[in-house]
Design an enzyme around this catalytic site. Structure first.
Site, PDB file in Angstrom:
ATOM      1  N   ASP A  21     -13.978  -5.150  14.209  1.00 16.38           N
ATOM      2  CA  ASP A  21     -15.225  -5.406  13.477  1.00 16.38           C
ATOM      3  C   ASP A  21     -15.113  -6.681  12.637  1.00 16.38           C
ATOM      4  O   ASP A  21     -14.021  -7.043  12.190  1.00 16.38           O
ATOM      5  CB  ASP A  21     -15.532  -4.195  12.577  1.00 16.38           C
ATOM      6  CG  ASP A  21     -16.973  -4.217  12.089  1.00 16.38           C
ATOM      7  OD1 ASP A  21     -17.795  -4.968  12.646  1.00 16.38           O
ATOM      8  OD2 ASP A  21     -17.270  -3.465  11.134  1.00 16.38           O
ATOM      9  N   GLY A  24     -19.160 -11.190  13.377  1.00 17.76           N
ATOM     10  CA  GLY A  24     -20.390 -11.830  12.888  1.00 17.76           C
ATOM     11  C   GLY A  24     -20.195 -12.407  11.499  1.00 17.76           C
ATOM     12  O   GLY A  24     -20.566 -13.559  11.225  1.00 17.76           O
ATOM     13  N   TRP A  26     -17.380 -13.211  10.036  1.00 17.15           N
ATOM     14  CA  TRP A  26     -16.423 -14.321  10.075  1.00 17.15           C
ATOM     15  C   TRP A  26     -17.143 -15.614  10.489  1.00 17.15           C
ATOM     16  O   TRP A  26     -16.948 -16.667   9.866  1.00 17.15           O
ATOM     17  CB  TRP A  26     -15.294 -13.985  11.062  1.00 17.15           C
ATOM     18  CG  TRP A  26     -14.245 -15.059  11.134  1.00 17.15           C
ATOM     19  CD1 TRP A  26     -13.179 -15.230  10.310  1.00 17.15           C
ATOM     20  CD2 TRP A  26     -14.202 -16.144  12.076  1.00 17.15           C
ATOM     21  NE1 TRP A  26     -12.455 -16.340  10.680  1.00 17.15           N
ATOM     22  CE2 TRP A  26     -13.065 -16.911  11.764  1.00 17.15           C
ATOM     23  CE3 TRP A  26     -15.004 -16.514  13.152  1.00 17.15           C
ATOM     24  CZ2 TRP A  26     -12.704 -18.045  12.497  1.00 17.15           C
ATOM     25  CZ3 TRP A  26     -14.654 -17.643  13.880  1.00 17.15           C
ATOM     26  CH2 TRP A  26     -13.514 -18.397  13.550  1.00 17.15           C
ATOM     27  N   ARG A  34     -23.184 -15.954  15.445  1.00 13.28           N
ATOM     28  CA  ARG A  34     -22.383 -14.751  15.681  1.00 13.28           C
ATOM     29  C   ARG A  34     -21.514 -14.868  16.940  1.00 13.28           C
ATOM     30  O   ARG A  34     -20.391 -14.362  16.987  1.00 13.28           O
ATOM     31  CB  ARG A  34     -23.303 -13.537  15.803  1.00 13.28           C
ATOM     32  CG  ARG A  34     -24.189 -13.298  14.589  1.00 13.28           C
ATOM     33  CD  ARG A  34     -25.094 -12.094  14.814  1.00 13.28           C
ATOM     34  NE  ARG A  34     -24.329 -10.944  15.266  1.00 13.28           N
ATOM     35  CZ  ARG A  34     -23.608 -10.161  14.452  1.00 13.28           C
ATOM     36  NH1 ARG A  34     -23.594 -10.387  13.163  1.00 13.28           N
ATOM     37  NH2 ARG A  34     -22.936  -9.151  14.945  1.00 13.28           N
ATOM     38  N   HIS A  38     -17.513 -13.887  18.158  1.00 12.06           N
ATOM     39  CA  HIS A  38     -16.996 -13.117  19.300  1.00 12.06           C
ATOM     40  C   HIS A  38     -16.006 -13.956  20.105  1.00 12.06           C
ATOM     41  O   HIS A  38     -14.966 -13.465  20.529  1.00 12.06           O
ATOM     42  CB  HIS A  38     -18.148 -12.658  20.197  1.00 12.06           C
ATOM     43  CG  HIS A  38     -19.137 -11.771  19.497  1.00 12.06           C
ATOM     44  ND1 HIS A  38     -18.742 -10.711  18.701  1.00 12.06           N
ATOM     45  CD2 HIS A  38     -20.498 -11.780  19.451  1.00 12.06           C
ATOM     46  CE1 HIS A  38     -19.825 -10.126  18.210  1.00 12.06           C
ATOM     47  NE2 HIS A  38     -20.894 -10.744  18.636  1.00 12.06           N
ATOM     48  N   LEU A 132       1.936  -1.516  29.845  1.00 12.75           N
ATOM     49  CA  LEU A 132       0.942  -1.146  28.823  1.00 12.75           C
ATOM     50  C   LEU A 132      -0.376  -0.897  29.547  1.00 12.75           C
ATOM     51  O   LEU A 132      -0.705  -1.618  30.485  1.00 12.75           O
ATOM     52  CB  LEU A 132       0.780  -2.311  27.831  1.00 12.75           C
ATOM     53  CG  LEU A 132      -0.448  -2.307  26.913  1.00 12.75           C
ATOM     54  CD1 LEU A 132      -0.331  -1.238  25.825  1.00 12.75           C
ATOM     55  CD2 LEU A 132      -0.643  -3.678  26.241  1.00 12.75           C
ATOM     56  N   ARG A 189      -9.317   0.004  11.934  1.00 14.10           N
ATOM     57  CA  ARG A 189     -10.618  -0.673  11.860  1.00 14.10           C
ATOM     58  C   ARG A 189     -10.482  -1.893  10.960  1.00 14.10           C
ATOM     59  O   ARG A 189      -9.978  -1.797   9.833  1.00 14.10           O
ATOM     60  CB  ARG A 189     -11.716   0.244  11.312  1.00 14.10           C
ATOM     61  CG  ARG A 189     -13.059  -0.494  11.302  1.00 14.10           C
ATOM     62  CD  ARG A 189     -14.233   0.357  10.922  1.00 14.10           C
ATOM     63  NE  ARG A 189     -15.465  -0.410  11.149  1.00 14.10           N
ATOM     64  CZ  ARG A 189     -16.601   0.072  11.608  1.00 14.10           C
ATOM     65  NH1 ARG A 189     -16.685   1.340  11.895  1.00 14.10           N
ATOM     66  NH2 ARG A 189     -17.652  -0.699  11.786  1.00 14.10           N
ATOM     67  N   ARG A 195     -15.716   3.395   8.389  1.00 19.68           N
ATOM     68  CA  ARG A 195     -16.530   4.223   9.278  1.00 19.68           C
ATOM     69  C   ARG A 195     -15.842   4.344  10.624  1.00 19.68           C
ATOM     70  O   ARG A 195     -15.038   3.505  11.001  1.00 19.68           O
ATOM     71  CB  ARG A 195     -17.888   3.537   9.541  1.00 19.68           C
ATOM     72  CG  ARG A 195     -18.889   3.607   8.446  1.00 19.68           C
ATOM     73  CD  ARG A 195     -20.250   3.157   8.973  1.00 19.68           C
ATOM     74  NE  ARG A 195     -20.264   1.752   9.351  1.00 19.68           N
ATOM     75  CZ  ARG A 195     -20.487   0.746   8.495  1.00 19.68           C
ATOM     76  NH1 ARG A 195     -20.704   1.007   7.217  1.00 19.68           N
ATOM     77  NH2 ARG A 195     -20.489  -0.505   8.907  1.00 19.68           N
TER      78      ARG A 195
HETATM   79  C1  FPP Z   1     -17.871  -6.358  16.138  1.00 14.15           C
HETATM   80  O1  FPP Z   1     -18.140  -7.407  15.239  1.00 14.15           O
HETATM   81  C2  FPP Z   1     -17.439  -6.852  17.449  1.00 14.15           C
HETATM   82  C3  FPP Z   1     -18.077  -6.625  18.647  1.00 14.15           C
HETATM   83  C4  FPP Z   1     -19.298  -5.818  18.743  1.00 14.15           C
HETATM   84  C5  FPP Z   1     -17.595  -7.202  19.914  1.00 14.15           C
HETATM   85  C6  FPP Z   1     -16.127  -7.337  20.110  1.00 14.15           C
HETATM   86  C7  FPP Z   1     -15.882  -8.293  21.203  1.00 14.15           C
HETATM   87  C8  FPP Z   1     -14.885  -9.204  21.282  1.00 14.15           C
HETATM   88  C9  FPP Z   1     -13.810  -9.334  20.286  1.00 14.15           C
HETATM   89  C10 FPP Z   1     -14.860 -10.204  22.392  1.00 14.15           C
HETATM   90  C11 FPP Z   1     -14.514  -9.784  23.765  1.00 14.15           C
HETATM   91  C12 FPP Z   1     -13.608  -8.641  23.948  1.00 14.15           C
HETATM   92  C13 FPP Z   1     -12.772  -8.469  24.998  1.00 14.15           C
HETATM   93  C14 FPP Z   1     -12.057  -7.195  25.130  1.00 14.15           C
HETATM   94  C15 FPP Z   1     -12.543  -9.514  26.011  1.00 14.15           C
HETATM   95  P1  FPP Z   1     -19.615  -7.551  14.657  1.00 14.15           P
HETATM   96  O2  FPP Z   1     -20.380  -8.473  15.536  1.00 14.15           O
HETATM   97  O3  FPP Z   1     -20.209  -6.184  14.500  1.00 14.15           O
HETATM   98  O4  FPP Z   1     -19.328  -8.195  13.261  1.00 14.15           O
HETATM   99  P2  FPP Z   1     -20.183  -8.018  11.911  1.00 14.15           P
HETATM  100  O5  FPP Z   1     -20.060  -6.591  11.517  1.00 14.15           O
HETATM  101  O6  FPP Z   1     -19.496  -8.940  10.959  1.00 14.15           O
HETATM  102  O7  FPP Z   1     -21.580  -8.424  12.225  1.00 14.15           O
END
Ligand code: FPP
Length: 247
Positions: A21, A24, A26, A34, A38, A132, A189, A195
């Site tokens: 988490d 966004g 970051w 956002r 990712h 793994l 987390r 959460r």
């Molecule tokens: C949550 O941060 C993150 C996600 C919903 C997506 C996670 C995806 C990746 C790390 C990239 C690809 C993954 C793989 C396995 C190749 P958020 O967007 O909810 O952040 P915020 O809470 O700060 O808005």
């Protein structure tokens, strides 16, 4: 003493699950969109997978896309799916080279056809790897999974193939998308949120929970070591008393 020396390799969690988490937030801190978050989260994914393989952790589950994430703006969903496909394509040879098996849990049929096809190809290519198992939770939510398993179980009862008295905790586990994997022992987390967000609710019944304020794109090797060291400092009693665990 290096931080890694504080880890007892004989007592590693067999299965680590991570709610990645904070991408966004970051990105926002960097004044970027956002999607940039990712994209940078992928580096943390790579480092975490590499570290788990080096240490000897057997299973790693990453919450990459939840059922609820479909409700995000269309452009973000699209960018996340593209990122998944491009990362899987780029990383499959690395998984092969390092003897890492790819697997997925969730409503895989709901993914875009090209995402599903690329994912299934990579799963098939790495199926015989043994070091793994990297499990991607995609279009996953625990309530979806439990509902889905109930539908399968009820159908078996209706068809006379299953006696309701034989519905046990183990039988329910066998009907979840995680049936082939042991339950996680450590759930991490990032981003300072406390959460579970509909992730592995059944499977984390006895998992140790670890929360870090680090945002996912900042999560590095040492952060994973810290989480494991914290895990190893806890006494896991599984409902028993301390005296029963340490006679
Ligand atoms: C949550 O941060 C993150 C996600 C919903 C997506 C996670 C995806 C990746 C790390 C990239 C690809 C993954 C793989 C396995 C190749 P958020 O967007 O909810 O952040 P915020 O809470 O700060 O808005």
């Amino acid at each position: 003493m290096d931080i890694i020396d504080k880890i007892d390799i004989s007592r590693l969690p067999k299965h680590i699950a991570i709610i990645m988490d904070g991408n966004g937030r970051w990105a926002q801190q960097q004044g970027m969109d956002r999607i940039f978050g990712h994209q940078n989260g992928v580096q943390s994914v790579k480092e975490t997978v590499e570290t788990c393989a080096e240490l000897g952790v057997e299973y790693l589950t990453l919450y990459a896309f939840s059922t609820e994430n479909w409700q995000r703006p269309k452009e973000e969903v699209s960018a996340l799916m593209d990122l998944l496909v491009s990362t899987i394509n780029a990383e499959t040879p690395v998984l092969q080279k390092n003897n890492i098996r790819l697997a997925a849990i969730g409503d895989i049929d709901s993914l875009r056809p090209n995402t599903k096809a690329e994912l299934e190809k990579a799963i098939a290519e790495t199926a015989h790897n043994t070091r793994l198992t990297l499990i991607l939770a995609l279009s996953y939510s625990s309530r979806w999974e439990i509902t889905n398993s109930l539908q399968i179980i009820c159908k078996k009862v209706q068809e006379g193939k299953l006696n309701p008295e034989n519905i046990t905790s183990d039988l329910i586990s066998q009907h979840l998308t995680t049936a082939a994997f042991p339950d996680p022992e450590l759930l991490i987390r990032t981003s300072g949120e406390y959460r579970i967000s509909n992730f592995l609710l059944w499977q984390i019944a006895y998992a140790e929970l670890y929360f870090t304020p680090k945002l996912w794109p900042e999560f590095r090797k040492n952060d994973l070591y810290e989480a494991i060291i914290d895990f190893q400092s806890r006494e896991r009693r599984f409902g028993k008393t301390s005296e029963q665990i340490n006679p």
